[in-house]
Design a protein around this motif. Sequence first.
Motif, PDB file in Angstrom:
ATOM      1  N   ALA A  93       6.448   9.164  -8.675  1.00 22.11           N
ATOM      2  CA  ALA A  93       6.923   9.908  -7.504  1.00 22.11           C
ATOM      3  C   ALA A  93       5.578  10.707  -7.090  1.00 22.11           C
ATOM      4  N   GLY A  94       5.022  11.624  -8.169  1.00 20.63           N
ATOM      5  CA  GLY A  94       4.176  12.300  -8.027  1.00 20.63           C
ATOM      6  C   GLY A  94       2.738  11.408  -7.347  1.00 20.63           C
ATOM      7  N   ILE A  95       2.472  10.549  -8.049  1.00 19.15           N
ATOM      8  CA  ILE A  95       1.223   9.722  -7.609  1.00 19.15           C
ATOM      9  C   ILE A  95       1.530   9.131  -6.132  1.00 19.15           C
ATOM     10  N   LEU A  96       2.598   8.724  -5.915  1.00 22.69           N
ATOM     11  CA  LEU A  96       2.800   8.293  -4.321  1.00 22.69           C
ATOM     12  C   LEU A  96       2.785   9.291  -3.476  1.00 22.69           C
ATOM     13  N   GLY A  97       3.096  10.670  -3.919  1.00 26.13           N
ATOM     14  CA  GLY A  97       2.958  11.896  -3.255  1.00 26.13           C
ATOM     15  C   GLY A  97       1.625  12.325  -3.111  1.00 26.13           C
ATOM     16  N   VAL A  98       0.519  12.185  -3.928  1.00 29.15           N
ATOM     17  CA  VAL A  98      -0.732  12.096  -3.998  1.00 29.15           C
ATOM     18  C   VAL A  98      -1.387  11.287  -2.903  1.00 29.15           C
ATOM     19  N   GLY A  99      -0.859   9.923  -2.957  1.00 26.30           N
ATOM     20  CA  GLY A  99      -1.268   9.063  -2.085  1.00 26.30           C
ATOM     21  C   GLY A  99      -0.920   9.265  -0.842  1.00 26.30           C
ATOM     22  N   LEU A 100       0.139   9.903  -0.583  1.00 29.25           N
ATOM     23  CA  LEU A 100       0.459  10.062   0.916  1.00 29.25           C
ATOM     24  C   LEU A 100      -0.139  11.262   1.164  1.00 29.25           C
ATOM     25  N   ILE A 101      -0.592  12.382   0.684  1.00 24.94           N
ATOM     26  CA  ILE A 101      -1.174  13.469   1.209  1.00 24.94           C
ATOM     27  C   ILE A 101      -2.568  13.077   1.539  1.00 24.94           C
ATOM     28  N   SER A 102      -3.204  11.860   1.198  1.00 27.52           N
ATOM     29  CA  SER A 102      -4.370  11.320   1.469  1.00 27.52           C
ATOM     30  C   SER A 102      -4.187  10.791   3.013  1.00 27.52           C
ATOM     31  N   GLY A 103      -3.056  10.513   3.262  1.00 27.34           N
ATOM     32  CA  GLY A 103      -2.963   9.900   4.815  1.00 27.34           C
ATOM     33  C   GLY A 103      -2.651   8.690   4.905  1.00 27.34           C
ATOM     34  N   SER A 104      -2.956   7.905   4.038  1.00 26.77           N
ATOM     35  CA  SER A 104      -2.849   6.182   4.096  1.00 26.77           C
ATOM     36  C   SER A 104      -1.602   5.729   3.224  1.00 26.77           C
ATOM     37  N   LEU A 105      -0.483   5.237   4.249  1.00 31.90           N
ATOM     38  CA  LEU A 105       0.552   4.584   3.805  1.00 31.90           C
ATOM     39  C   LEU A 105       0.158   3.470   2.510  1.00 31.90           C
ATOM     40  N   ILE A 106      -0.828   2.614   3.057  1.00 29.62           N
ATOM     41  CA  ILE A 106      -1.006   1.319   2.276  1.00 29.62           C
ATOM     42  C   ILE A 106      -1.682   1.870   0.847  1.00 29.62           C
ATOM     43  N   LEU A 107      -2.589   2.820   0.854  1.00 30.98           N
ATOM     44  CA  LEU A 107      -3.193   3.354  -0.226  1.00 30.98           C
ATOM     45  C   LEU A 107      -2.353   3.928  -1.062  1.00 30.98           C
ATOM     46  N   ALA A 108      -1.219   4.758  -0.702  1.00 29.00           N
ATOM     47  CA  ALA A 108      -0.231   5.447  -1.218  1.00 29.00           C
ATOM     48  C   ALA A 108       0.536   4.328  -2.166  1.00 29.00           C
ATOM     49  N   VAL A 109       0.820   3.495  -1.342  1.00 30.73           N
ATOM     50  CA  VAL A 109       1.866   2.317  -2.099  1.00 30.73           C
ATOM     51  C   VAL A 109       0.989   1.565  -3.310  1.00 30.73           C
ATOM     52  N   SER A 110      -0.366   1.231  -2.779  1.00 32.20           N
ATOM     53  CA  SER A 110      -1.061   0.474  -4.023  1.00 32.20           C
ATOM     54  C   SER A 110      -1.556   1.442  -4.943  1.00 32.20           C
ATOM     55  N   MET A 111      -1.696   2.836  -4.860  1.00 37.72           N
ATOM     56  CA  MET A 111      -1.754   3.514  -6.044  1.00 37.72           C
ATOM     57  C   MET A 111      -0.714   3.606  -6.929  1.00 37.72           C
ATOM     58  N   ALA A 112       0.654   3.860  -6.224  1.00 39.63           N
ATOM     59  CA  ALA A 112       1.927   3.892  -7.077  1.00 39.63           C
ATOM     60  C   ALA A 112       2.245   2.527  -7.811  1.00 39.63           C
ATOM     61  N   PHE A 113       1.887   1.282  -7.077  1.00 43.07           N
ATOM     62  CA  PHE A 113       2.004   0.080  -7.752  1.00 43.07           C
ATOM     63  C   PHE A 113       1.291  -0.095  -9.036  1.00 43.07           C
ATOM     64  N   ALA A 114      -0.186   0.275  -8.849  1.00 44.22           N
ATOM     65  CA  ALA A 114      -1.118   0.018  -9.990  1.00 44.22           C
ATOM     66  C   ALA A 114      -0.608   0.925 -11.124  1.00 44.22           C
ATOM     67  N   PHE A 115      -0.233   2.211 -10.982  1.00 49.55           N
ATOM     68  CA  PHE A 115       0.326   3.225 -11.984  1.00 49.55           C
ATOM     69  C   PHE A 115       1.591   2.612 -12.467  1.00 49.55           C
ATOM     70  N   TYR A 116       2.511   1.954 -11.697  1.00 51.34           N
ATOM     71  CA  TYR A 116       3.802   1.502 -12.172  1.00 51.34           C
ATOM     72  C   TYR A 116       3.564   0.328 -12.972  1.00 51.34           C
ATOM     73  N   LEU A 117       2.296  -0.382 -12.942  1.00 53.39           N
ATOM     74  CA  LEU A 117       2.118  -1.714 -13.935  1.00 53.39           C
ATOM     75  C   LEU A 117       1.892  -1.145 -15.407  1.00 53.39           C
ATOM     76  N   VAL A 118       1.054   0.056 -15.402  1.00 55.82           N
ATOM     77  CA  VAL A 118       0.665   0.604 -16.515  1.00 55.82           C
ATOM     78  C   VAL A 118       2.062   1.248 -17.241  1.00 55.82           C
ATOM     79  N   PHE A 119       2.795   1.840 -16.403  1.00 58.33           N
ATOM     80  CA  PHE A 119       4.117   2.429 -16.994  1.00 58.33           C
ATOM     81  C   PHE A 119       5.020   1.689 -17.497  1.00 58.33           C
TER      82      PHE A 119
END
Length: 204
Positions: A93-119
């Motif tokens: 949730a925090g990683i998705l939040g950081v991505g959203l603060i960047s302003g890009s929805l696609i980047l936020a979802v991509s970041m969250a998905f990449a971290f999700y795979l590791v988790f």
Amino acid sequence: MQPDTVAFDQKKRIASLWLLSASSLAAIVLIRPYWQDGPVHEFIEVSGLMLIFLAILGRLWSILYIGAHKNRKLVDIGPYSMTRNPLYLSSLAGILGVGLISGSLILAVSMAFAFYLVFKYTALREAAFLEHLFGAAYRDYAKKTPLFLPRLSLYRTATGVRFSQKALTSTFRDSLFLLALFPFLEGIEYLRMNGHLPILATMF
């Protein structure tokens, strides 16, 4: 799942997360969000900040239950009654939040998905080890409790929960890093809007 007899090496997880963090930071710097200002941008940014606060609260709540018992006792109350990995879920949730603060929805979802795979990989390895430690008790717990997405109807708790002050302090300190990213990202936004940063692409 074949049980592992050795705990997962967390150094591998940490190394992977640092690599992903560096890649995400580079993407945030080089990618310009489609909505750079205006009400849509503000809404996305505020949503991201709210997710970061929820992530911090979720991590602190989770560590209250697991901090003193990790790999010593099967914890299945509090947040662990709804999901087997509330700490990882809160971090996502925090990683998705950081991505959203960047302003890009696609980047936020991509970041969250990449971290999700590791988790997810880490969580599955840890689940195998916990099955080795706790046997049938863990298998019964895993059958009814989701790996990530919480099932609210399962919630239960207990009075007099013992927690580790050291683990709580460490988690609080680490969580503050997420908040510290907000002014950092605001600084990147300022530099980008004033033409001081190279732009690799524009992304929704």
